[in-house]
Write a protein that holds these residues in place. Structure first.
Motif, PDB file in Angstrom:
ATOM      1  N   LYS A 203      31.357  -0.380  16.487  1.00 63.97           N
ATOM      2  CA  LYS A 203      31.430  -1.764  16.944  1.00 63.97           C
ATOM      3  C   LYS A 203      30.943  -2.772  15.922  1.00 63.97           C
ATOM      4  O   LYS A 203      31.064  -3.983  16.140  1.00 63.97           O
ATOM      5  N   GLY A 204      30.368  -2.323  14.833  1.00 60.10           N
ATOM      6  CA  GLY A 204      29.827  -3.274  13.876  1.00 60.10           C
ATOM      7  C   GLY A 204      28.546  -3.883  14.397  1.00 60.10           C
ATOM      8  O   GLY A 204      27.782  -3.245  15.116  1.00 60.10           O
ATOM      9  N   LEU A 205      28.315  -5.164  14.073  1.00 61.30           N
ATOM     10  CA  LEU A 205      27.079  -5.848  14.432  1.00 61.30           C
ATOM     11  C   LEU A 205      27.257  -6.539  15.782  1.00 61.30           C
ATOM     12  O   LEU A 205      28.236  -7.276  15.983  1.00 61.30           O
ATOM     13  N   GLU A 206      26.338  -6.323  16.723  1.00 63.08           N
ATOM     14  CA  GLU A 206      26.427  -6.987  18.025  1.00 63.08           C
ATOM     15  C   GLU A 206      25.030  -7.371  18.510  1.00 63.08           C
ATOM     16  O   GLU A 206      24.053  -6.686  18.218  1.00 63.08           O
ATOM     17  N   TRP A 207      25.001  -8.456  19.271  1.00 61.80           N
ATOM     18  CA  TRP A 207      23.744  -8.855  19.883  1.00 61.80           C
ATOM     19  C   TRP A 207      23.409  -7.904  21.034  1.00 61.80           C
ATOM     20  O   TRP A 207      24.264  -7.584  21.861  1.00 61.80           O
ATOM     21  N   VAL A 208      22.153  -7.514  21.080  1.00 57.99           N
ATOM     22  CA  VAL A 208      21.643  -6.706  22.179  1.00 57.99           C
ATOM     23  C   VAL A 208      20.922  -7.596  23.169  1.00 57.99           C
ATOM     24  O   VAL A 208      21.121  -7.501  24.376  1.00 57.99           O
ATOM     25  N   SER A 209      20.083  -8.473  22.661  1.00 53.60           N
ATOM     26  CA  SER A 209      19.335  -9.369  23.536  1.00 53.60           C
ATOM     27  C   SER A 209      18.839 -10.563  22.746  1.00 53.60           C
ATOM     28  O   SER A 209      18.713 -10.519  21.523  1.00 53.60           O
ATOM     29  N   LYS A 210      18.550 -11.619  23.503  1.00 51.88           N
ATOM     30  CA  LYS A 210      17.909 -12.807  22.940  1.00 51.88           C
ATOM     31  C   LYS A 210      16.794 -13.224  23.887  1.00 51.88           C
ATOM     32  O   LYS A 210      16.934 -13.089  25.113  1.00 51.88           O
ATOM     33  N   ILE A 211      15.718 -13.743  23.323  1.00 51.50           N
ATOM     34  CA  ILE A 211      14.556 -14.085  24.139  1.00 51.50           C
ATOM     35  C   ILE A 211      14.029 -15.441  23.718  1.00 51.50           C
ATOM     36  O   ILE A 211      13.854 -15.722  22.528  1.00 51.50           O
ATOM     37  N   ALA A 212      13.792 -16.288  24.716  1.00 51.19           N
ATOM     38  CA  ALA A 212      13.319 -17.638  24.471  1.00 51.19           C
ATOM     39  C   ALA A 212      11.835 -17.622  24.090  1.00 51.19           C
ATOM     40  O   ALA A 212      11.139 -16.629  24.307  1.00 51.19           O
ATOM     41  N   PRO A 213      11.337 -18.723  23.549  1.00 47.35           N
ATOM     42  CA  PRO A 213       9.916 -18.778  23.187  1.00 47.35           C
ATOM     43  C   PRO A 213       8.969 -18.469  24.344  1.00 47.35           C
ATOM     44  O   PRO A 213       7.890 -17.908  24.119  1.00 47.35           O
ATOM     45  N   ASN A 214       9.368 -18.811  25.565  1.00 42.55           N
ATOM     46  CA  ASN A 214       8.479 -18.563  26.711  1.00 42.55           C
ATOM     47  C   ASN A 214       8.614 -17.149  27.276  1.00 42.55           C
ATOM     48  O   ASN A 214       7.975 -16.799  28.263  1.00 42.55           O
ATOM     49  N   GLY A 215       9.450 -16.329  26.650  1.00 39.25           N
ATOM     50  CA  GLY A 215       9.604 -14.939  27.078  1.00 39.25           C
ATOM     51  C   GLY A 215      10.793 -14.681  27.984  1.00 39.25           C
ATOM     52  O   GLY A 215      11.046 -13.530  28.347  1.00 39.25           O
ATOM     53  N   ASP A 216      11.504 -15.705  28.376  1.00 34.07           N
ATOM     54  CA  ASP A 216      12.695 -15.501  29.212  1.00 34.07           C
ATOM     55  C   ASP A 216      13.795 -14.816  28.407  1.00 34.07           C
ATOM     56  O   ASP A 216      14.100 -15.238  27.290  1.00 34.07           O
ATOM     57  N   ASN A 217      14.387 -13.796  28.991  1.00 32.99           N
ATOM     58  CA  ASN A 217      15.536 -13.147  28.363  1.00 32.99           C
ATOM     59  C   ASN A 217      16.766 -14.020  28.617  1.00 32.99           C
ATOM     60  O   ASN A 217      17.198 -14.171  29.761  1.00 32.99           O
ATOM     61  N   THR A 218      17.311 -14.596  27.580  1.00 34.93           N
ATOM     62  CA  THR A 218      18.429 -15.517  27.732  1.00 34.93           C
ATOM     63  C   THR A 218      19.777 -14.825  27.564  1.00 34.93           C
ATOM     64  O   THR A 218      20.805 -15.390  27.920  1.00 34.93           O
ATOM     65  N   TYR A 219      19.769 -13.623  26.992  1.00 29.77           N
ATOM     66  CA  TYR A 219      21.005 -12.871  26.835  1.00 29.77           C
ATOM     67  C   TYR A 219      20.685 -11.388  26.775  1.00 29.77           C
ATOM     68  O   TYR A 219      19.745 -10.976  26.092  1.00 29.77           O
ATOM     69  N   THR A 220      21.459 -10.597  27.499  1.00 28.18           N
ATOM     70  CA  THR A 220      21.380  -9.142  27.412  1.00 28.18           C
ATOM     71  C   THR A 220      22.798  -8.606  27.414  1.00 28.18           C
ATOM     72  O   THR A 220      23.597  -8.957  28.295  1.00 28.18           O
ATOM     73  N   GLU A 221      23.101  -7.803  26.438  1.00 28.14           N
ATOM     74  CA  GLU A 221      24.451  -7.238  26.325  1.00 28.14           C
ATOM     75  C   GLU A 221      24.740  -6.364  27.548  1.00 28.14           C
ATOM     76  O   GLU A 221      23.853  -5.648  28.034  1.00 28.14           O
ATOM     77  N   ASP A 222      25.964  -6.422  28.036  1.00 24.82           N
ATOM     78  CA  ASP A 222      26.305  -5.773  29.312  1.00 24.82           C
ATOM     79  C   ASP A 222      25.968  -4.287  29.341  1.00 24.82           C
ATOM     80  O   ASP A 222      25.451  -3.777  30.346  1.00 24.82           O
ATOM     81  N   SER A 223      26.231  -3.573  28.258  1.00 22.83           N
ATOM     82  CA  SER A 223      26.064  -2.120  28.289  1.00 22.83           C
ATOM     83  C   SER A 223      24.601  -1.685  28.322  1.00 22.83           C
ATOM     84  O   SER A 223      24.315  -0.517  28.590  1.00 22.83           O
TER      85      SER A 223
END
Length: 114
Positions: free
Chosen positions: A43-63
Motif C-alpha cells: 500500500k505504500g505510505l498511509e496514515w494510521v492515526s492523527k492526534i490533536a494537541p489535547n489528545g483527541d484522536n482526530t483520524y484512525t484508519e479504518d482497518s
C-alpha cells in the motif's frame, strides 16, 4: 530542528500487542498535531492515526479501528501508538510524524508473523 525518534517495534505473533513510542524535540510538541504513518510493500505510505494537541484522536484508519490507539504525554513530549490484535497485514515500518510539516522520524519496524 524537528527531531522524532521512534522505538518499540519488533517481531510479534498474530493477535499480539506492541506499544510504539516517539520522543520529540525541537518544536512545540504540546501544541502540535501529531500522527503515525506506516509504509507497507503493498500500500505504500498511509496514515494510521492523527492526534490533536489535547489528545483527541482526530483520524484512525479504518482497518485499525478498535485495535490501534494513539495517545500522547505532552509533559514528556512523547507520542504513543498501542497496537493490539495485530495481523500480518499490519507488518510495516511505522513513522511518528509532525502532521503540518510532514516531517517524520526514522521509523520502527513492526513484523507480525508466526
Amino acid at each position: 530542528e524537528v527531531q522524532l525518534v521512534e522505538s518499540g517495534g519488533g517481531l510479534v505473533q498474530p493477535g499480539g500487542s506492541l506499544r510504539l513510542s516517539c520522543t520529540a524535540s525541537g518544536f512545540p510538541f504540546s501544541t502540535s498535531v501529531m500522527g503515525w504513518l506506516r509504509r507497507t510493500p503493498g500500500k505504500g505510505l498511509e496514515w494510521v492515526s492523527k492526534i490533536a494537541p489535547n489528545g483527541d484522536n482526530t483520524y484512525t484508519e479504518d482497518s485499525v479501528k478498535g485495535r490501534f490507539t494513539a495517545s500522547r504525554d505532552n509533559a514528556k513530549k512523547t507520542l504513543y501508538l498501542q497496537l493490539n490484535s495485530l495481523k500480518s497485514e499490519d507488518t510495516a515500518m511505522y513513522f511518528c510524524t509532525h502532521v503540518i510539516t510532514q516531517i517524520r522520524g526514522q521509523g520502527t519496524q513492526v513484523t507480525v508473523s508466526s
